[in-house]
Design an enzyme around this catalytic site. Sequence first.
Site, PDB file in Angstrom:
ATOM      1  N   CYS A 348      49.578   2.719  20.506  1.00 23.68           N
ATOM      2  CA  CYS A 348      49.775   3.863  21.379  1.00 23.68           C
ATOM      3  C   CYS A 348      50.774   3.518  22.483  1.00 23.68           C
ATOM      4  O   CYS A 348      51.959   3.375  22.218  1.00 23.68           O
ATOM      5  CB  CYS A 348      48.450   4.379  21.914  1.00 23.68           C
ATOM      6  SG  CYS A 348      48.560   6.046  22.609  1.00 23.68           S
ATOM      7  N   HIS A 471      44.919   4.900  17.410  1.00 21.18           N
ATOM      8  CA  HIS A 471      43.800   4.105  17.933  1.00 21.18           C
ATOM      9  C   HIS A 471      42.783   3.875  16.812  1.00 21.18           C
ATOM     10  O   HIS A 471      42.540   4.754  15.989  1.00 21.18           O
ATOM     11  CB  HIS A 471      43.107   4.831  19.077  1.00 21.18           C
ATOM     12  CG  HIS A 471      43.923   4.891  20.326  1.00 21.18           C
ATOM     13  ND1 HIS A 471      44.214   3.782  21.076  1.00 21.18           N
ATOM     14  CD2 HIS A 471      44.503   5.939  20.970  1.00 21.18           C
ATOM     15  CE1 HIS A 471      44.935   4.132  22.134  1.00 21.18           C
ATOM     16  NE2 HIS A 471      45.132   5.433  22.092  1.00 21.18           N
TER      17      HIS A 471
END
Length: 536
Positions: A348, A471
Amino acid sequence: MVQGTCSNAGKSILSAAFCRIFLQDGLRVAPFKAQNMALNSCVTPDGLEMGRAQAVQAAACRQDPDVRMNPVLLKPCSDVGSQVIVMGRPVGVMRVRQYVDYKPQARDAAFAAYDSLAAEHDVMVIEGAGSPAEINLKAHDIVNMAMARHAGARVLLVGDIDRGGVFAALVGTMELLEDWERDHVAGYLLNKFRGDASLLDPALDFMLERTGRPVLGVVPYLRDLGLPEEDSVTFKEGLPGLRDMPGLQGGAAADDGGDVLDIVLVDLPHISNFTDVDALHGEPDVRLRVVRTPADLTAAGGRMPDAVILPGSKNTTGDLRALRATGMADALANLARKPDGPVVAGICAGLQMLGICVADPLGLEGGGTEQGLGLLPVCTELAAEKTLRRTAGVHPHSGLPVVGYEIRHGITAAAEVSEGDRAGRGRADESFAMPDASDDAGPALPVLLREDGGPLGWATHGGRVWGTSLHGVFDADGFRRHFLDDLRVRRGLAPLGRVVAPYSLDPALDRLADAVRAAVDMDAIYDMLGVRPGRM
């Protein structure tokens, strides 16, 4: 309701334990926390954001996470401001006084969410926050005694005995409560005890005599639970002391040699979702370390780590500046450029930092454009709309599936670089040139693909440097073992070739429930609740 004398007393983990105990005993149970301040979050099946601690508690109830379980989430993005998320959607970034003015709306949303969820369950397990005796916060409290009053909840007050001074903390908390608040307290739990609990008997008698409430359990210090930490409080406080935690150590590693892989996680001032590496903890051939300085990157004897993971962040541009200030940015770039260097993976915000630059035209993180590490020829622009979704994909090289979730403001894309300008310029900002490393990095190639074929991340340097917006990417057993076996081959070790440590929270939650059930007077708690279920 589980409240505590302080932060990190164990409220989240004990709430999860009670959720699983009540489930085991045949009750319809759900967790609830009116307001959570955390940088670890997850995405619900309907694309809403909530605290990860309540998602773990939902798993203890064998339910999907439901945003009603955590209707208000605060995600700190600076020392004085937080992104405020209500019923799964951001409503703005607020400083403390702004949020205090907003609190009545947050309270109404929290109480309505609780009422809706409670109507569908036999028992609610409510978690408090910090301490109910924070005098400066009581006037606008929505998460501790105000929530207990709304729910009509009986409160178990938890103290961390491992810190010392637990009886003073419990008695002092009771002294600072108003009469109506004390009326909600049914008893105490002592958490994180080491030793012979019978030695506490005189103190337990004193607590009943002094306060009129009994100690209903002495929970031992539970190691190796295999459950995610709630937030970075434990992570940050534990850096020097992580050497006491098997499998997760801070600072430079000893030179284990053998077939143990050395994987480091880079600490960031605004680190978020560091639980992305939880699945690596249980692998028998992994030593996971947390590092802050360039000196910590190498093991004893100067051996480079096998992999470096750059995690998520709630303030990508600020953390990029911090990496440069500590020398970590240069150290990571130098490691990545070595032909025999480690794998460098970004998740991310970590992906965004590995790129050319991060542009913030809307001022979400202070505005301007920050130069990245230049290890991936990609550019990121922070957008107003927050991406929240569960995502499935595939690792095209191996054909293995991955699954996780995306929580981000950034839109990342491969940079457009002209042949006539090898220094290049990132699409996100014309003033930043592509760092020299791009000359030997090669083009950005997709490292993970969505189900529709779109990129979930990119790789360069022959796959040694890669990043993804996903994630939970290491939660998939097959992909995680493929990743580790690739590291083994790079080290000259034989791959294991099979999943040896399946990642699942369910066995860990059962172990937790068994330990807490054995330590707590559950008959007294059921009497308090007015129910008497039979064990399933």
